[in-house]
Design a protein around this motif. Structure first.
Motif, PDB file in Angstrom:
ATOM      1  N   VAL A  92      60.790  38.860  42.272  1.00  0.00           N
ATOM      2  CA  VAL A  92      61.078  37.114  42.755  1.00  0.00           C
ATOM      3  C   VAL A  92      60.802  36.124  42.041  1.00  0.00           C
ATOM      4  O   VAL A  92      59.743  35.927  42.124  1.00  0.00           O
ATOM      5  N   GLN A  93      61.084  35.494  41.700  1.00  0.00           N
ATOM      6  CA  GLN A  93      60.539  34.109  40.822  1.00  0.00           C
ATOM      7  C   GLN A  93      60.315  33.169  42.356  1.00  0.00           C
ATOM      8  O   GLN A  93      61.562  32.624  42.636  1.00  0.00           O
ATOM      9  N   ARG A  94      59.002  32.386  42.283  1.00  0.00           N
ATOM     10  CA  ARG A  94      58.662  30.954  42.768  1.00  0.00           C
ATOM     11  C   ARG A  94      57.793  30.485  42.310  1.00  0.00           C
ATOM     12  O   ARG A  94      57.778  30.616  41.335  1.00  0.00           O
ATOM     13  N   THR A  95      57.840  29.538  43.198  1.00  0.00           N
ATOM     14  CA  THR A  95      57.133  28.112  43.726  1.00  0.00           C
ATOM     15  C   THR A  95      56.094  27.766  44.240  1.00  0.00           C
ATOM     16  O   THR A  95      56.577  27.821  45.300  1.00  0.00           O
ATOM     17  N   LEU A  96      54.827  28.053  43.818  1.00  0.00           N
ATOM     18  CA  LEU A  96      53.779  27.551  44.873  1.00  0.00           C
ATOM     19  C   LEU A  96      52.903  26.122  43.946  1.00  0.00           C
ATOM     20  O   LEU A  96      52.486  26.247  43.048  1.00  0.00           O
ATOM     21  N   ASN A  97      52.675  25.118  44.987  1.00  0.00           N
ATOM     22  CA  ASN A  97      51.811  23.935  44.425  1.00  0.00           C
ATOM     23  C   ASN A  97      52.345  23.553  42.965  1.00  0.00           C
ATOM     24  O   ASN A  97      51.849  23.063  41.884  1.00  0.00           O
ATOM     25  N   GLY A  98      53.748  23.869  42.712  1.00  0.00           N
ATOM     26  CA  GLY A  98      53.855  22.885  41.591  1.00  0.00           C
ATOM     27  C   GLY A  98      53.923  24.077  40.453  1.00  0.00           C
ATOM     28  O   GLY A  98      54.755  24.033  39.060  1.00  0.00           O
ATOM     29  N   SER A  99      53.692  25.539  40.702  1.00  0.00           N
ATOM     30  CA  SER A  99      53.521  26.495  39.028  1.00  0.00           C
ATOM     31  C   SER A  99      54.484  27.794  39.919  1.00  0.00           C
ATOM     32  O   SER A  99      54.810  28.312  41.158  1.00  0.00           O
ATOM     33  N   GLN A 100      55.037  28.260  38.681  1.00  0.00           N
ATOM     34  CA  GLN A 100      55.860  29.310  38.869  1.00  0.00           C
ATOM     35  C   GLN A 100      54.988  30.615  38.879  1.00  0.00           C
ATOM     36  O   GLN A 100      54.214  30.738  38.537  1.00  0.00           O
ATOM     37  N   PHE A 101      55.605  31.265  39.712  1.00  0.00           N
ATOM     38  CA  PHE A 101      54.944  32.698  39.514  1.00  0.00           C
ATOM     39  C   PHE A 101      56.116  33.651  40.092  1.00  0.00           C
ATOM     40  O   PHE A 101      56.875  33.572  40.945  1.00  0.00           O
ATOM     41  N   TYR A 102      55.354  34.989  39.712  1.00  0.00           N
ATOM     42  CA  TYR A 102      56.621  36.045  40.092  1.00  0.00           C
ATOM     43  C   TYR A 102      55.683  37.233  40.887  1.00  0.00           C
ATOM     44  O   TYR A 102      54.618  36.958  40.901  1.00  0.00           O
ATOM     45  N   THR A 103      56.731  37.856  41.935  1.00  0.00           N
ATOM     46  CA  THR A 103      56.056  38.425  43.643  1.00  0.00           C
ATOM     47  C   THR A 103      57.297  39.802  42.844  1.00  0.00           C
ATOM     48  O   THR A 103      58.213  39.344  42.824  1.00  0.00           O
TER      49      THR A 103
ATOM     50  N   ALA B 231      55.908  40.074  50.259  1.00  0.00           N
ATOM     51  CA  ALA B 231      55.785  39.873  48.513  1.00  0.00           C
ATOM     52  C   ALA B 231      54.322  39.594  48.046  1.00  0.00           C
ATOM     53  O   ALA B 231      53.563  38.866  48.763  1.00  0.00           O
ATOM     54  N   LEU B 232      54.484  40.839  47.318  1.00  0.00           N
ATOM     55  CA  LEU B 232      52.866  41.117  46.639  1.00  0.00           C
ATOM     56  C   LEU B 232      52.793  39.889  45.158  1.00  0.00           C
ATOM     57  O   LEU B 232      53.669  39.988  44.430  1.00  0.00           O
ATOM     58  N   LEU B 233      52.099  38.894  44.758  1.00  0.00           N
ATOM     59  CA  LEU B 233      51.513  38.228  44.151  1.00  0.00           C
ATOM     60  C   LEU B 233      50.905  38.919  42.918  1.00  0.00           C
ATOM     61  O   LEU B 233      51.188  39.048  42.204  1.00  0.00           O
ATOM     62  N   SER B 234      49.593  40.053  43.535  1.00  0.00           N
ATOM     63  CA  SER B 234      48.472  40.511  42.437  1.00  0.00           C
ATOM     64  C   SER B 234      48.068  41.317  42.993  1.00  0.00           C
ATOM     65  O   SER B 234      47.857  41.483  43.644  1.00  0.00           O
ATOM     66  N   ALA B 235      47.669  42.501  41.934  1.00  0.00           N
ATOM     67  CA  ALA B 235      47.247  43.649  42.129  1.00  0.00           C
ATOM     68  C   ALA B 235      45.906  43.486  41.375  1.00  0.00           C
ATOM     69  O   ALA B 235      46.689  43.978  39.910  1.00  0.00           O
ATOM     70  N   ARG B 236      44.996  43.676  41.771  1.00  0.00           N
ATOM     71  CA  ARG B 236      43.438  43.728  40.229  1.00  0.00           C
ATOM     72  C   ARG B 236      43.454  45.181  40.792  1.00  0.00           C
ATOM     73  O   ARG B 236      42.032  45.243  41.870  1.00  0.00           O
ATOM     74  N   VAL B 237      42.846  46.052  39.979  1.00  0.00           N
ATOM     75  CA  VAL B 237      42.206  47.169  39.775  1.00  0.00           C
ATOM     76  C   VAL B 237      40.714  47.112  38.436  1.00  0.00           C
ATOM     77  O   VAL B 237      41.395  46.907  38.129  1.00  0.00           O
ATOM     78  N   TYR B 238      39.642  47.361  39.564  1.00  0.00           N
ATOM     79  CA  TYR B 238      38.604  46.999  38.529  1.00  0.00           C
ATOM     80  C   TYR B 238      37.225  48.276  39.272  1.00  0.00           C
ATOM     81  O   TYR B 238      37.697  48.305  40.406  1.00  0.00           O
ATOM     82  N   TYR B 239      36.404  48.092  38.500  1.00  0.00           N
ATOM     83  CA  TYR B 239      34.852  48.590  38.728  1.00  0.00           C
ATOM     84  C   TYR B 239      33.956  48.580  38.928  1.00  0.00           C
ATOM     85  O   TYR B 239      33.939  47.108  37.798  1.00  0.00           O
ATOM     86  N   LYS B 240      32.944  48.072  38.637  1.00  0.00           N
ATOM     87  CA  LYS B 240      31.696  47.692  38.999  1.00  0.00           C
ATOM     88  C   LYS B 240      30.401  48.253  38.056  1.00  0.00           C
ATOM     89  O   LYS B 240      30.032  49.507  38.420  1.00  0.00           O
ATOM     90  N   THR B 241      29.732  47.465  37.764  1.00  0.00           N
ATOM     91  CA  THR B 241      29.092  47.618  36.682  1.00  0.00           C
ATOM     92  C   THR B 241      27.709  46.760  36.799  1.00  0.00           C
ATOM     93  O   THR B 241      27.966  45.470  36.978  1.00  0.00           O
ATOM     94  N   CYS B 242      26.793  47.459  36.520  1.00  0.00           N
ATOM     95  CA  CYS B 242      25.785  46.969  36.244  1.00  0.00           C
ATOM     96  C   CYS B 242      25.397  46.805  34.854  1.00  0.00           C
ATOM     97  O   CYS B 242      25.415  47.595  33.533  1.00  0.00           O
ATOM     98  N   PRO B 243      25.137  45.232  34.071  1.00  0.00           N
ATOM     99  CA  PRO B 243      25.161  44.658  33.257  1.00  0.00           C
ATOM    100  C   PRO B 243      24.289  45.155  32.172  1.00  0.00           C
ATOM    101  O   PRO B 243      22.853  45.895  32.554  1.00  0.00           O
ATOM    102  N   ALA B 244      24.118  45.368  31.306  1.00  0.00           N
ATOM    103  CA  ALA B 244      22.937  45.672  29.757  1.00  0.00           C
ATOM    104  C   ALA B 244      22.175  44.879  30.181  1.00  0.00           C
ATOM    105  O   ALA B 244      22.135  43.427  30.487  1.00  0.00           O
ATOM    106  N   THR B 245      20.907  45.299  29.970  1.00  0.00           N
ATOM    107  CA  THR B 245      19.747  44.550  30.784  1.00  0.00           C
ATOM    108  C   THR B 245      18.293  44.977  30.173  1.00  0.00           C
ATOM    109  O   THR B 245      18.339  46.056  29.325  1.00  0.00           O
ATOM    110  N   VAL B 246      17.428  44.137  29.885  1.00  0.00           N
ATOM    111  CA  VAL B 246      16.311  44.659  29.283  1.00  0.00           C
ATOM    112  C   VAL B 246      14.986  43.858  30.665  1.00  0.00           C
ATOM    113  O   VAL B 246      14.204  42.448  30.846  1.00  0.00           O
ATOM    114  N   LYS B 247      14.351  44.712  30.982  1.00  0.00           N
ATOM    115  CA  LYS B 247      13.272  44.839  31.774  1.00  0.00           C
ATOM    116  C   LYS B 247      11.602  45.503  31.502  1.00  0.00           C
ATOM    117  O   LYS B 247      12.253  46.704  31.686  1.00  0.00           O
ATOM    118  N   SER B 248      10.917  44.499  31.426  1.00  0.00           N
ATOM    119  CA  SER B 248       9.765  45.044  31.598  1.00  0.00           C
ATOM    120  C   SER B 248       9.288  45.670  30.319  1.00  0.00           C
ATOM    121  O   SER B 248       8.683  46.620  30.005  1.00  0.00           O
TER     122      SER B 248
END
Length: 958
Positions: free
Chosen positions: A35-46, A166-183
């Motif tokens: 379904v196409q919807r309008t929210l705050n003046g913006s169109q998006f799909y659900t 109505a499902l607006l978005s599904a975000r799938v992710y995993y967490k990482t410790c970023p590359a770094t330099v310590k001591s």
């Protein structure tokens, strides 16, 4: 689902497959709609579903295949959705719900449109925080965790059971410790762990020009944050830390060691080097004392003491007071001391005043500027020299202020002394006055010596020209007096003042050498024969007496009550509660600055072994072997490493490897032993196959037996006696080494040591030690018999290519190694005595030493050769290989008898087939270039064996 019933939607870079059929076992209801919807003046799909008025709703929406990064076992699913209030539908909302469900299914491959509800497992029920009414829209955000993923990918699915959602978005992710330099350590990007691994350990790498004592590590949390760094990298010497990197020290600065410190400016009186300096060396004319830190300033030499005055206080008693002023320039040091030298002159001849003169408070190490001298003789001229010293005076000649100086060119020898003596060598040193400056031409010395013998009309002098004021003279006769005279030579070689003739004598102790060619007189031979008969009678009587008291295979090894509990002088370091105490008690601590590593000569269990130099102040420089402990060791490994030093430090015998000392108080632990130039005995004999006569080989065995007798007398069992653990020096003297498996005898009557595990060298170990894991001096005697066989066979492997199981089986069936080629019969008979099954009947090491001594005193007794069977002793499988086919080439045959170095000789002589080999005679073997007697006999015996086996095979074939 069939493809005709699938609708694919791409939204926010995710693919959604909507299944719109209802088949058995694939229950997927089609009610989800795009379904196409309008929210705050913006169109998006659900994706929407709202069948609240129908019963038994079961609507599914599934994602496409989501590939998983191998390390990501835990993913987060963030959902944005809208749920309508059921009350807004009135009474018609028969099945209305306000929640929906999240499911997941793992897979190693994309299954396309195939869908089976049973493959999915529920993750969570999703409920809104705020529900949407007719007049007001609320967007909810919820995050759920999917744990313990292990396959290559997964699917997500959403189940509606009667909500208006109505499902607006599904975000799938995993967490990482970023590359770094310590001591100063670099750590890569790391995927965060799951609930079963809250902290994931990650190893890092030091930045360029940085090092760390231990591997740098850090932990990645489940929230993608770095915590608890372990192990700090530090910039190497010559580098300093600048913005997470190591940069070279600027010119004029230095850094001596790896640390977190900044580079420092070069101290006073040092050279300003280019960038990256480790230390700043002293400028010309400036020095650092041995006790000064290498990073400290440099000091100059003190100038001469001033205004030396001699005042007579009591002329009648020969007493004098010397006084002086301190030097104008102390070189920047405060550790100034003074020393006094005295010479007595009669005419133009001067010599040291000797010990008669007395100084108050002392003649050296003075901190005051005056000293009282007494016991002077009247009417004699005395010359006194006052020297100023400091910590850097070792590096240059001391500055002197001489009262009544006498010119002497060249300097004169004032005294001689004995430093060390043995039965065949003397070490001497002498003093010279005045001492030469460092910048001056070095003094040469002429040493003349002769044997003191008043009965000879002709005296032989030996003259040596030396550039040092010490010498070691070898190849002298034991228990003999020698007369020595030293003269200093001028620059043109003219002799100067000489010392008095001094007499020194070698010690009486004689060592057996391998090159002994002395002829034994008839009287000595007769006496030795009588002694041998007496010893054999006593030995037979003792055996007879033992046979009446023998109890079985585990009976005591010792044959008399006095020997049941020998005096125990060896102390097992493993009995100490703190092993470091044993090391300090039995070994000498050496400062690592006195050790210079030169070359890696091997690798031990704990680290590399180096050849090096040990130079301890006050002692002459000696070559040593240095065992090191590899980095990353545990405390137990360090204690095991140093326990061998605790054992060696208790031994003092010329046939036991000598421990020079240990390094334990510094970072890198070391064990320092005497250096044996020719290395391990088995390898040395293989490299010199056939080059030694039986007499020399028996001499080697006598040295090994003497060392083992010493250990046995100390109630000590070696447990790993083998030719590989015997070291040989450049005079062919053999010394027992490697005490890693050794243990002390207990006080029980059997005197055994029982192991609880560990490897046993089967080929060298007595059968009772293998069967019961009990070791005695008698089991060491068995091992010595194997060593005898190795020596007489020039390093051949005992039992050849037989497996350990075959060796044990053969020994239990009474098989014994055959006599090696050219082995004297008496030596082989001693081997067989060492290999008696009943250990109480084996000879002791004292008996073995005595017997070998008799053989060496009677060289003729070594001429009778034991029977030799080349088919067994050379271990030929036959004239063929193990498959029964003949040797395919001459080189294959030569390799089987370890004579492959002569392949080219046979080829050049045209001997290229085995038939030609079988026709060869001794003269033919000599003519092709085989000259060494041992090699000549080995090849000849092998051909004899080939002929014999060929005849046997022919008869067998008929």
């Amino acid at each position: 689902c069939t493809l005709s019933h699938v609708t694919t939607i791409i939204y926010d870079n995710y693919y959604f497959n909507v299944c719109t059929s209802n088949l058995v076992d694939f229950v997927i209801l089609f009610q989800w709609e795009v379904v196409q919807r309008t929210l705050n003046g913006s169109q998006f799909y659900t994706y929407s579903v709202c069948n609240v008025g129908e019963r038994e709703q079961d609507n599914w929406l599934r994602t496409t295949f989501i590939q998983r990064r191998p390390a990501a076992s835990r993913v987060f699913v963030e959902l944005q959705f809208i749920v309508r209030d059921c009350n807004s539908f009135g009474d018609s909302s028969v099945t209305c719900k306000e929640t929906f469900n999240l499911f997941t299914s793992e897979s190693d491959a994309d299954v396309g449109t195939t869908f089976r509800k049973g493959q999915f497992k529920k993750v969570a029920t999703i409920a809104p925080d705020e529900i949407t009414s007719k007049n007001e829209l609320h967007i909810n955000t919820e995050t759920r965790v999917v744990e313990n993923l292990s396959r290559k990918g997964f699917y997500l699915a959403f189940q509606d059971i009667g909500a208006c959602v109505a499902l607006l978005s599904a975000r799938v992710y995993y967490k990482t410790c970023p590359a770094t330099v310590k001591s100063l350590a670099s750590f890569p990007e790391t995927v965060a762990g799951g609930e079963n691994q809250a902290l994931r350990e990650v190893s890092g790498v030091c930045m360029d020009n940085a090092i760390s004592e231990e591997l740098p590590r850090i932990y990645c949390t489940v929230d993608g944050e770095w915590v608890v760094p372990v192990g700090q990298c530090q910039c190497k010497s010559g580098y300093e830390e600048v913005k997470d990197a190591c940069q070279e020290c600027q010119a004029g600065f230095f850094k001596a060691a790896a640390s977190g410190d900044k580079c420092e400016p070069c101290p006073a009186n040092t050279q300003k080097l280019n960038s990256g300096a480790l230390v700043c060396p002293c400028m010309d004319g400036f020095y650092r004392a041995p006790t000064d830190p290498p990073t400290g300033p440099c000091s100059g030499l003190p100038s001469a003491p001033r205004d030396l005055v001699a005042t007579t206080t009591q002329l009648s008693t020969g007493k004098l007071l010397l006084s002086w002023q301190p030097p104008e320039d102390t070189g920047g040091r405060s550790d100034i001391t003074y020393s006094i030298e005295c010479q007595r002159c009669e005419g133009v001849v001067c010599q040291s005043c000797g010990e008669k003169i007395r100084y108050e408070p002392a003649s050296t190490g003075l901190t005051d500027t005056k000293v009282s001298v007494s016991e002077l003789d009247a009417h004699l001229n005395y010359t006194f020299t006052v020297e100023a010293h400091s910590g850097v005076s070792l590096f240059a000649s001391q500055i002197r202020n001489i009262l009544y100086p006498l010119s002497s060119d060249p300097p004169k020898i004032t005294s001689m002394r004995l430093v060390e003596r043995t039965s065949t060598s003397l070490s001497l040193s002498w003093d010279v006055f005045p001492r030469p400056r460092v910048q001056s031409r070095p003094i040469r010395y002429e040493l003349t010596y002769r044997k003191k013998d008043d009965n000879l009309d002709v005296t032989t002098y030996i003259v040596l020209i030396l550039e040092k004021n010490f010498v070691q003279i070898s190849k002298l006769a034991p228990g003999t007096a020698y007369l020595f005279r030293v003269q200093a030579l001028s620059s043109d070689g003219t002799p100067g003042g000489s010392s008095m003739e001094e007499q020194f004598e070698t010690s009486l102790e004689e060592r057996l050498t391998q090159n002994n060619t002395a002829v034994i007189s008839c009287a000595a031979v007769g006496g030795a024969a009588m002694l041998f008969i007496v010893v054999m009678v006593l030995f037979l009587r003792r055996r007879k007496r033992n046979s009446h008291t023998r109890q079985g295979p585990e009976d005591t090894y010792f044959s008399s009550s006095e020997q049941l509990k020998p005096l125990k002088t060896y102390v097992d370091p493993h009995t100490y509660e703190d092993p470091n105490t044993a090391v300090l008690k039995f070994a000498t601590e050496i400062h690592p600055s006195h050790i210079t590593k030169q070359k890696v000569i091997g690798a031990g269990e704990f680290g590399e072994v180096y050849r090096g130099i040990l130079k301890v102040p006050g002692r002459k420089e000696v070559a040593v072997a240095i065992k090191t402990l590899k980095p990353g060791y545990s405390e137990k490994q360090r204690q095991d490493f140093l326990s061998e030093a605790s054992i060696m430090g208790q031994f003092s015998h010329q046939n036991i490897i000598r421990l020079e000392g240990v390094v334990t108080k510094f970072k890198h632990a070391m064990i320092v032993t005497e250096y044996m130039e020719n290395g391990a005995l088995d390898r040395y004999l293989r490299d010199h196959d056939g080059e030694f006569a039986s007499f020399q080989l028996v001499g080697m065995l006598r040295g090994i037996a003497a060392g083992m007798k010493y250990l046995s007398d100390m109630s000590y069992v070696h447990r790993d006696l083998a030719a590989r653990n015997i070291l040989v020096n450049n005079t062919l003297e053999c010394k027992v080494s490697d005490f890693g498996l050794s243990r002390v005898l207990e006080d029980d009557p059997e005197g055994t040591y029982t192991t609880s595990g560990g490897k046993i060298p089967i080929r060298w170990t007595a059968p009772e030690a293998i069967a019961y894991r009990k070791f005695t001096s008698a089991s060491d005697v068995w091992s010595f018999g194997i060593v005898m066989w190795e020596v007489m066979a020039f390093g051949e492997r005992p039992y050849w290519d037989m497996s350990n199981h075959e060796v044990m089986k053969a020994i239990n069936e009474a098989f014994r190694l055959p006599a090696p080629m050219d082995c004297p019969s008496a030596v082989y008979q001693l081997m067989l005595q060492c290999w008696l099954q009943d250990r109480s009947k084996r000879p002791r090491f004292g008996d073995i030493v005595n017997l070998l001594d008799k053989l060496l005193r009677s060289p003729d007794s070594l001429k009778t050769i034991a029977d030799f069977d080349p088919r067994v002793s050379i271990r030929l499988p036959s004239t063929s290989g193990s498959d029964g086919s003949p040797f395919r080439s001459v080189s294959e045959w030569l390799e089987s008898i370890k004579m492959s170095q002569y392949s080219e000789n046979f080829t050049c002589a045209g001997v290229v087939t085995m038939d030609q080999v079988l026709q060869m005679k001794n003269e033919d073997i000599k003519n092709i270039g085989v000259r060494l007697p041992g090699h000549l006999k080995r090849i000849a015996y092998s051909i004899l064996g080939l002929k014999d086996q060929t005849s046997t095979l022919s008869v067998f074939a008929v």
